[in-house]
Scaffold this motif. Sequence first.
Motif, mmCIF file in Angstrom:
data_model
loop_
_atom_site.group_PDB
_atom_site.id
_atom_site.type_symbol
_atom_site.label_atom_id
_atom_site.label_comp_id
_atom_site.label_asym_id
_atom_site.label_seq_id
_atom_site.Cartn_x
_atom_site.Cartn_y
_atom_site.Cartn_z
ATOM 1 N N LYS A 190 -14.110 15.413 -49.636
ATOM 2 C CA LYS A 190 -12.764 14.813 -49.567
ATOM 3 C C LYS A 190 -12.494 14.256 -48.172
ATOM 4 O O LYS A 190 -11.934 13.159 -48.027
ATOM 5 C CB LYS A 190 -11.703 15.853 -49.931
ATOM 6 C CG LYS A 190 -10.289 15.256 -49.979
ATOM 7 C CD LYS A 190 -9.267 16.270 -50.386
ATOM 8 C CE LYS A 190 -7.894 15.621 -50.588
ATOM 9 N NZ LYS A 190 -7.459 14.832 -49.441
ATOM 10 N N LYS A 191 -12.901 14.984 -47.143
ATOM 11 C CA LYS A 191 -12.694 14.485 -45.783
ATOM 12 C C LYS A 191 -13.492 13.205 -45.553
ATOM 13 O O LYS A 191 -13.024 12.269 -44.898
ATOM 14 C CB LYS A 191 -13.104 15.554 -44.769
ATOM 15 C CG LYS A 191 -12.104 16.695 -44.637
ATOM 16 C CD LYS A 191 -12.417 17.574 -43.446
ATOM 17 C CE LYS A 191 -11.334 18.631 -43.253
ATOM 18 N NZ LYS A 191 -11.567 19.450 -42.040
ATOM 19 N N GLN A 220 -14.393 11.022 -47.894
ATOM 20 C CA GLN A 220 -13.752 9.954 -48.657
ATOM 21 C C GLN A 220 -12.484 9.461 -47.969
ATOM 22 O O GLN A 220 -12.195 8.256 -47.945
ATOM 23 C CB GLN A 220 -13.441 10.454 -50.071
ATOM 24 C CG GLN A 220 -14.697 10.662 -50.914
ATOM 25 C CD GLN A 220 -14.452 11.522 -52.134
ATOM 26 O OE1 GLN A 220 -13.320 11.965 -52.359
ATOM 27 N NE2 GLN A 220 -15.497 11.769 -52.925
ATOM 28 N N ASP A 221 -11.702 10.381 -47.401
ATOM 29 C CA ASP A 221 -10.490 9.984 -46.675
ATOM 30 C C ASP A 221 -10.839 9.120 -45.466
ATOM 31 O O ASP A 221 -10.153 8.138 -45.154
ATOM 32 C CB ASP A 221 -9.725 11.229 -46.214
ATOM 33 C CG ASP A 221 -9.040 11.934 -47.369
ATOM 34 O OD1 ASP A 221 -8.918 11.325 -48.452
ATOM 35 O OD2 ASP A 221 -8.630 13.106 -47.195
ATOM 36 N N TYR A 222 -11.916 9.484 -44.785
ATOM 37 C CA TYR A 222 -12.319 8.706 -43.604
ATOM 38 C C TYR A 222 -12.831 7.326 -44.012
ATOM 39 O O TYR A 222 -12.482 6.307 -43.407
ATOM 40 C CB TYR A 222 -13.389 9.479 -42.837
ATOM 41 C CG TYR A 222 -13.920 8.760 -41.628
ATOM 42 C CD1 TYR A 222 -13.057 8.261 -40.654
ATOM 43 C CD2 TYR A 222 -15.292 8.566 -41.451
ATOM 44 C CE1 TYR A 222 -13.546 7.588 -39.537
ATOM 45 C CE2 TYR A 222 -15.793 7.905 -40.345
ATOM 46 C CZ TYR A 222 -14.912 7.415 -39.391
ATOM 47 O OH TYR A 222 -15.384 6.752 -38.293
ATOM 48 N N ALA A 239 -12.063 5.669 -46.679
ATOM 49 C CA ALA A 239 -10.965 4.870 -47.223
ATOM 50 C C ALA A 239 -9.911 4.521 -46.180
ATOM 51 O O ALA A 239 -8.928 3.838 -46.490
ATOM 52 C CB ALA A 239 -10.310 5.633 -48.383
ATOM 53 N N GLY A 240 -10.074 4.992 -44.969
ATOM 54 C CA GLY A 240 -9.114 4.673 -43.911
ATOM 55 C C GLY A 240 -7.908 5.591 -43.869
ATOM 56 O O GLY A 240 -6.958 5.337 -43.146
ATOM 57 N N ARG A 241 -7.935 6.679 -44.646
ATOM 58 C CA ARG A 241 -6.791 7.617 -44.635
ATOM 59 C C ARG A 241 -6.903 8.629 -43.498
ATOM 60 O O ARG A 241 -5.978 9.404 -43.269
ATOM 61 C CB ARG A 241 -6.715 8.340 -45.978
ATOM 62 C CG ARG A 241 -6.358 7.436 -47.156
ATOM 63 C CD ARG A 241 -6.092 8.253 -48.410
ATOM 64 N NE ARG A 241 -7.292 8.914 -48.892
ATOM 65 C CZ ARG A 241 -8.141 8.393 -49.759
ATOM 66 N NH1 ARG A 241 -7.923 7.148 -50.231
ATOM 67 N NH2 ARG A 241 -9.214 9.043 -50.157
ATOM 68 N N ALA A 242 -8.014 8.656 -42.816
ATOM 69 C CA ALA A 242 -8.207 9.550 -41.666
ATOM 70 C C ALA A 242 -8.840 8.747 -40.539
ATOM 71 O O ALA A 242 -9.609 7.817 -40.771
ATOM 72 C CB ALA A 242 -9.100 10.730 -42.054
ATOM 73 N N ASP A 243 -8.491 9.135 -39.298
ATOM 74 C CA ASP A 243 -8.965 8.385 -38.138
ATOM 75 C C ASP A 243 -10.364 8.806 -37.702
ATOM 76 O O ASP A 243 -11.020 8.097 -36.934
ATOM 77 C CB ASP A 243 -7.994 8.568 -36.965
ATOM 78 C CG ASP A 243 -6.631 7.971 -37.271
ATOM 79 O OD1 ASP A 243 -6.572 6.993 -38.052
ATOM 80 O OD2 ASP A 243 -5.633 8.496 -36.741
#
Length: 780
Positions: free
Chosen positions: A102-103, A105-107, A109-113
Motif C-alpha cells: 500500500k505504501k 502504491q501510494d508513492y 500514485a503520488g499520494r505520498a512524497d
Amino acid sequence: MGDIKQTKSELIEEIHQLRAELDAVKLMTEERTGRLSISEERFSLAMRGANDGLWDWNLETDEVYYSIRWKSMLGYREDELDNNLNTWASLVHPDDKDGVLKKAQDYIAGRADSFEVEMRMRHKDGHEVFVLSRAFLVTREPDGKPIRLVGTLVDITERKKAEAFDSKNAEILEMIAIGRPASEIYDAIALMYESRHPGMRCSMLELEDNKLLHGGAPSLPKEYCDAVHGLENGPSVGSCGTSTFTGKRVLVENIETDPKWEKIKHFALPHGMRCCWSEPIINSTGKVLGAFGMYYNHPALPNEKELSDLVSAARLTGIVMERDQAQKRIRQLAYTDELTGVASRASFFQHVEEITKTAVRHNRRFGLLYIDLDGFKSVNDSLGHDAGDLLLKVIAKRLVSACRETDFIARLGGDEFCILIEEVKGDYAANVAKRCLELIAQPVEIYTRNIKPACSIGIAYYPDDGDDLSAFLKAADTSLYTAKENGKNQYAFYKAELTHKVEYRFHVEQNLREAIGKKQLSLVYQPQIKVSTGEIIGVEALLRWRHPQLGQVPPSEFISTAERIGMIQPLTEWVLRSACSQLVAWKKKGFCTPRIAVNISPNLFLDQAFVSLIKRIIDEEGIVPSELELEVTESVVQTDPRNLSIFQDLKDLGVLLAIDDFGTGYSSFASLKHLKVDCLKIDKYFIDDMLVDKQALILVSSMIEMGNKLGYGLIAEGVETLEQLNILKNLGCEAVQGYLYSKPVQADMISKLLISESRINVFQQGKVSKITSVSKRQNR
C-alpha cells in the motif's frame, strides 16, 4: 571483520559487472539508451554504500532486479531467486506484506512524497530479518509516467533487537518500582535475555541457608527445576551451586564431561541441556544471594556479548533479590516476635483490624483474651532478664498448645500476650482461658530454680464490649484489670457496671458536641527539627480539650469518640482553620514560617467533600497550599481504593501528605508508590526500643534506607535523648520531633523560637536544656 570484507568484495564485483554492462551498452545503438540509463542508475546506487542491497522494480513488466548484496542479506547466492515481484512476496512477513504494498502504491500514485518502510523478511535458514527499504521513482521523459521503482535494503535487525531489549528492560524496572512479586520479575528477566539470544534458557536460584531455591526459569522443564530446588550448594553442585559456594563466575562448556556436574548431570542431560554459565548474585554488602544461569542445548563457552549479558542479568536480578529479601526481613521483624516466635504487636493490630472489618461485614462476633503474667517482675529481678526470657518462651509454647490452630496468639510486649478467637460459640473463650491458667501454672525449672508461673486474663467480645477497635481493646484491658483486682491467677469478663469508664465515655461524648461552641478547644504546637542544620522546618498542630468538670481529656479518648459520633469533620475543620490562621499570624510578624502539619482521621478520606473543605480553608485563610501538611495513619493506605482519588486530588491541590506512625500498620510499597506521599513519620514505638532492641534498630534503619531511596521525607517521632538523635543522624534520618527539643507548646512559645537564628542554633549545637526548660515552664 569477515562480514565487512565480504561486503567490500561483493561491492567490487558488482561494480565491475555494472561497468562491463555500461561499456557494452554504450557501444549499442541509440534505441538501447533506456538500458544505458538503467545501468547508470544502478551503478550510482551501488556506489552509495557497501551495506545496502539494491532492487529495481519494472512497473510495466513486474520484473525485479535484486543485487548480490540484497540476496546475500537473506542468505541466498547470486544465482538463486527469480527476478520478479513474487520473490519478494514470498519472503516478506505475511503481516507486513499488504502494508508495504500500500505504501508503494501510494508513492507511485503520488499520494505520498516518499517511500520508506520497515518490514520483516524470512532468511534462508528460517529466522526473521528486520530491514529498512527506501526507494525513488523513475519516470518516462515524454509523459512523466512512472516506469520503475528503484530502492535499497538495509539490515536493521540488531537495531530492532536493541530497541526491544531496552523497552523490556524499562518494563522490568517499572515492575521493580511498583513492587511486583519477585517471581514475576525473575521470569520477565529470563525471557528478555532469552529473546536476545535464540536457543538460550535462563534460570535464577536464590540461596537460603546454603540451599539453592528455585526463583525463576520460565523456559526450563519443571522436572529439572524441582530436582535442583533444595540442593545444598558446594564446589561440585553444577554451575550455579559452585558459583554460589565460591562467589565466583563458573563457565561450564560441556555438562556431560565437566566434574562440577558429575553429581547432578543426570537432571540436566535428559532435557537437552549441554552447557551452563553461572554468575553469582551478590548484594551491596558482598553477600552471595543466589546465581543467574544461562543454558544452551550444545556445548559452548560464551562470546563477548553473551558474557556481558550474563553479568548484567545477574546485576539486574540482584536488585530484585536484594529488595525481596529486605522486604521479607522487614515483615519478619515487624510481624514475628523474635523471642517467642508468636505474632508481634504490629501483627496483632493488623490482624485485629482485619477481623474487625470481617465481623462488621458479616455481622459476626469475636473474642479477645488479654493475658498478663503475675509476678513476672520478680523473676527478672531475682534471676535476671535471661531467665525472664526463657520463661516467656515457655509461656508462649503453652499458650499455643491451649488453643486451636485458627486462634491467633501474639505477644504485645513484656509479659503481655493476646489471643484472638474468631468463632465465638458457647463457652469456648472461657474454656480457653481455663486451659491457659492450668497450663501456665505448671512448674518450670529455670537455672535450677523451680518456678510456678501464674497469669491474669481479661476477656472481651466484639462488638458487645466495644463497637470500635479502641473501645474494644479498652474493654479487654479493663477486664484484665478487674481480674488483677480480684486476686490474680483468674480470668474476668468485661462488665460495664464494674467500671467508671463507660460513664466517663458517655460524658466525653455528650460534652464533645459542645466543645467547639464553648471554646474549650485549643492547639499546641511541637516543632520538627532538621537534623543536619538544627533549623525548625515544620510544626505539628495538636488538639487539646480542657473541660470544666472532666479536666484535660486525652486526645486518644475524645478523637475516637468524635469519629464514632460523627463529630470528626467539624472538629477537623476547626483544627485546620485555627492552625492556618496561626500560620498567617506568624507570617505577619515577619517570621520565616515553616510548614504546619495537621493530623487527619482516615474516615475523612472517604468523603469527596474533604478536598473542597481543604481548598476552601486555604483560600479563606490565605496560605500557600505547600505550607500545609496533612498527616494520616498507615491504615488509610489500604482501607479503601477510593482513598487513591482523594490523595491525588489533594496532591493536585498542592498540599503535602505524610504517613503518620509509619511502621505500625501494614502499608504495601506498591500502595505508597500510587499514593505519592511526601513524608513518612517513623512511629515513637520503634524509636523508644531501638537503643535496647536490636530488632527495632534494624527495622528503623530499614525504614530510613527505604524512605531515602524512594525519595520520601523522613521524620522520627518521640525523640527524647541525644543518643537516639545521634543514631538517627548516622542512619540518615532527615528530621526529628520529640521532647528532646520541645514538648507541644503554646503558639507564643513557638514565636519565641522563631524570633532569632540564635535560638535555632541551640538545636544545631545539641544544647537542648534551654528549650526544654522553657517548655517545662510553659507546661507548668
